[in-house]
Motif scaffolding. Structure first.
Motif, short mmCIF file in Angstrom:
data_model
loop_
_atom_site.label_atom_id
_atom_site.label_comp_id
_atom_site.label_asym_id
_atom_site.label_seq_id
_atom_site.Cartn_x
_atom_site.Cartn_y
_atom_site.Cartn_z
N PHE A 1 -6.09 -9.77 2.45
CA PHE A 1 -5.26 -9.94 1.27
C PHE A 1 -4.96 -8.64 0.52
CE2 PHE A 1 -8.13 -13.76 1.51
CZ PHE A 1 -7.21 -14.56 2.17
N SER A 2 -5.88 -7.69 0.58
CA SER A 2 -5.71 -6.42 -0.12
C SER A 2 -5.24 -5.36 0.88
CB SER A 2 -7.03 -5.99 -0.77
OG SER A 2 -6.88 -4.79 -1.48
N LYS A 3 -3.94 -5.09 0.90
CA LYS A 3 -3.34 -4.22 1.90
C LYS A 3 -3.97 -2.83 1.92
CE LYS A 3 1.14 -2.44 3.48
NZ LYS A 3 2.59 -2.37 3.21
N HIS B 1 -8.85 -5.94 5.49
CA HIS B 1 -8.82 -6.95 4.43
C HIS B 1 -7.57 -7.84 4.59
CE1 HIS B 1 -9.23 -8.87 0.57
NE2 HIS B 1 -10.30 -8.15 0.27
N ARG C 1 -9.47 5.13 1.12
CA ARG C 1 -9.48 4.17 0.02
C ARG C 1 -10.90 3.63 -0.20
NH1 ARG C 1 -5.05 2.53 3.09
NH2 ARG C 1 -3.07 3.24 2.23
N ASN D 1 -6.99 -1.97 2.74
CA ASN D 1 -8.41 -1.88 2.41
C ASN D 1 -9.27 -2.54 3.48
OD1 ASN D 1 -8.64 -0.63 -0.41
ND2 ASN D 1 -7.06 -2.18 -0.72
#
Length: 232
Positions: free
Chosen positions: A119-121, A117, A184, A123
């Motif tokens: 922007f979402s660290k 991802h 996650r 993930n």
């Protein structure tokens, strides 16, 4: 001969697991590799040992074992009627996923690959993958689809996620490379229909993995010789 034909005609069909047992044996042989005893070993030591084991397999052994395991995984996918399946591109001695990916393309099952991802660290996203997908290298040097918002599928929308792993045990515990990406991802699927399936060499089985609170066990793990399932 095509991969699909080879997998259909030359490998034994996996039978549905109709008994309340945890392990289904695919082969008729009663001889299996001894399970790696990892008692009192650190997680890093376990990873290092098993990665060495799977990388020690010859190219011929890798090809044969990957085709056999792919046949069993194809059976799992067909039995669950999965139409949207996330897999991964193999590296570091993992079972080769190319045979199963190509077989799924031939029967019309849509395939997806994980993408880190942006922007979402920590993930993952899953993007549609076919023979025409534009690929780029991620920060680990692994090929992944070029980000395209029109090709994104959330984990909860997938029918199945086939996960890579370094080690597993017969309780379904999974040990990855330590990044936590799949833990996650899987932690958000407790109320989803998505089935998580581990895919590994038999030599990646350990006696009992050390478990942390964030580790997510897998309900199904498939190897070239066995299918491990956890009671619901």
């Amino acid at each position: 001969m095509s991969i699909t034909r080879f997998m259909t005609e030359h490998l034994p069909h996996a039978k549905p697991d109709t008994k309340p047992t945890q392990i289904t044996t695919f082969s008729h042989s009663t001889e299996h590799e001894a399970v790696f005893d990892c008692c009192d070993m650190s997680r890093d030591s376990i990873r290092r040992h098993i990665r060495q084991e799977r990388n020690s397999l010859s190219r011929e052994e890798q090809l044969q074992l990957s085709l056999i395991a792919s046949r069993h995984l194809l059976s799992e996918i067909q039995q669950t009627s999965a139409q949207h399946v996330a897999l991964y591109l193999s590296n570091d001695g993992e079972l080769d996923t190319k045979p199963i990916i190509e077989a799924l393309w031939k029967i019309g099952v849509k395939t997806y690959l994980p993408v880190i991802h942006p922007f979402s660290k920590g993930n993952l996203l899953f993007l549609r993958y076919d023979s025409h997908t534009d690929m780029v290298s991620n920060r680990y040097g692994i090929k992944e689809p070029k980000l395209d918002v029109t090709s994104v599928m959330t984990a909860a929308q997938l029918d199945m996620i086939v996960t890579p792993l370094v080690a597993f045990d017969d309780k379904g515990n999974r040990m990855g490379m330590g990044g936590g990406y799949y833990d996650r991802t899987l932690s958000n699927l407790s109320h989803s229909k998505t089935l998580a399936v581990g895919f590994a060499h038999d030599c990646q089985q350990a006696s009992e993995l050390p478990v942390q609170y964030w580790d997510i066990p897998l309900p199904v793990i498939i190897t070239p010789t066995r299918r491990f399932t956890q009671p619901e």
